[in-house]
Design an enzyme around this catalytic site. Structure first.
Site, PDB file in Angstrom:
ATOM      1  N   SER A   1       0.878  -1.171  -0.138  1.00 59.48           N
ATOM      2  CA  SER A   1      -0.207   0.346  -0.117  1.00 59.48           C
ATOM      3  C   SER A   1       0.895   1.577  -0.364  1.00 59.48           C
ATOM      4  O   SER A   1       2.036   1.209   0.436  1.00 59.48           O
ATOM      5  CB  SER A   1      -1.268  -0.159   1.273  1.00 59.48           C
ATOM      6  OG  SER A   1      -1.792   1.189   1.327  1.00 59.48           O
TER       7      SER A   1
ATOM      8  N   TYR B   1      -1.710  -0.894  10.054  1.00 65.55           N
ATOM      9  CA  TYR B   1      -2.220  -1.595   8.874  1.00 65.55           C
ATOM     10  C   TYR B   1      -1.195  -1.106   8.042  1.00 65.55           C
ATOM     11  O   TYR B   1      -0.112  -1.552   6.776  1.00 65.55           O
ATOM     12  CB  TYR B   1      -3.586  -0.883   8.388  1.00 65.55           C
ATOM     13  CG  TYR B   1      -4.192  -1.071   6.752  1.00 65.55           C
ATOM     14  CD1 TYR B   1      -4.816  -2.255   6.043  1.00 65.55           C
ATOM     15  CD2 TYR B   1      -3.656   0.072   6.038  1.00 65.55           C
ATOM     16  CE1 TYR B   1      -4.804  -2.509   4.688  1.00 65.55           C
ATOM     17  CE2 TYR B   1      -3.400  -0.110   4.389  1.00 65.55           C
ATOM     18  CZ  TYR B   1      -4.239  -1.212   4.346  1.00 65.55           C
ATOM     19  OH  TYR B   1      -4.580  -1.302   2.743  1.00 65.55           O
TER      20      TYR B   1
END
Length: 284
Positions: free
Chosen positions: A144, A157
């Protein structure tokens, strides 16, 4: 908008045809599976809930629970036996939990760790022997942009996605001189179901953070709605996969995220980056 990664030249002689893809039931994973099938790949696509997977020729649904190491190993080994060996491993599955770092219990933290880092690590470990034996292979770890720019109130995350990026770099160093390619694929904001699937933590311990938590949640929600759809990521990934010489790190998203964001991460002093992130998310 043209997909980032469009400049790569497909390799018509590529031998890569069998793919193990996690998180294939929706969002980026679903679009990747469709693109792979359209380009002649044989795809073993996974979901924790296989009833959510689609039915299509050359697509093989696999139940895979990244939180259960034993089930994960059994599922991969069975799929590998059926396929005769995987040319490509795509670690795409994710899990979103939102809340202040101090409010994450050890159980919630471990859950994200298993899905975002430990599970992909184990799949890499199991896929590599077959790739080395065949003398070729491709591993694509879908991390990401949060690996470079942490998202406030999604600390675990961001941390585990950064770990996945570093896993990719470590693999590239260890596999240097082989025909096994490792690509760190970094989506930015894309309009997927991840937003609605992300669970917000609740409880009185959130009270000191609540105004800023709500503000960041609203801002990120608005940006998700304004972002391109997941097909952009699938198109970019296909171009990377079929390129004879893909870059080690690929970022996909809006022009700002895919081009200017990585440039900022490389060139700007850390203090500037932190200032920018606070302004970007409306924080004091």
């Amino acid at each position: 908008m043209a997909p980032v990664g469009e400049w790569f030249v497909p390799n018509p002689c590529a031998m890569t045809k069998t793919v193990f893809l996690t998180g294939a039931s929706r969002g980026i994973g679903y679009e990747i599976a469709q693109a792979l099938l359209a380009n002649g790949y044989e795809v073993w696509g996974t979901s924790r809930h296989p009833e959510y997977l689609f039915q299509k020729e050359h697509f093989h649904p696999v139940r895979l629970d990244l939180e259960d190491p034993e089930q994960l190993r059994e599922a991969f080994q069975q799929a590998e036996a059926e396929s005769g060996g995987f040319e490509v491993l795509i670690n795409n599955a994710g899990l979103g939990l939102a809340g202040p770092i101090e409010c994450f219990s050890p159980e919630l933290l471990d859950r994200q760790y298993r899905v975002l880092l430990r599970g992909p690590w184990e799949l890499v470990r199991m896929a590599l022997p077959g790739m080395r034996k065949r003398g070729r292979g491709t591993i694509i770890n879908v991390s990401s942009l949060a690996a470079r720019f942490p998202v406030p109130f999604m600390g675990p995350y961001s941390v585990f996605k950064a770990g996945l990026s570093n896993l990719s770099l470590s693999l590239r160093l260890e596999l240097a001189g082989t025909n096994i390619r490792v690509i760190d694929f970094q989506p930015g904001d894309l309009r997927t179901s991840m937003r609605s699937a992300t669970r917000r933590l609740e409880g009185s311990e959130l009270d000191p953070y609540q105004p800023w938590f709500d503000r960041v949640w609203d801002i990120t929600g608005k940006r998700f709605e304004e972002s391109p759809g997941p097909r952009l990521a699938a198109e970019c990934l296909m171009a990377v996969l079929e390129s004879p010489n893909p870059p080690p790190v690929v970022t996909v998203g809006t022009f700002f995220q895919a081009r200017l964001g990585p440039l900022l991460a490389r060139l700007a002093p850390p203090g500037w980056v932190e200032w920018f992130l606070r302004r970007y998310y409306g924080l004091p």
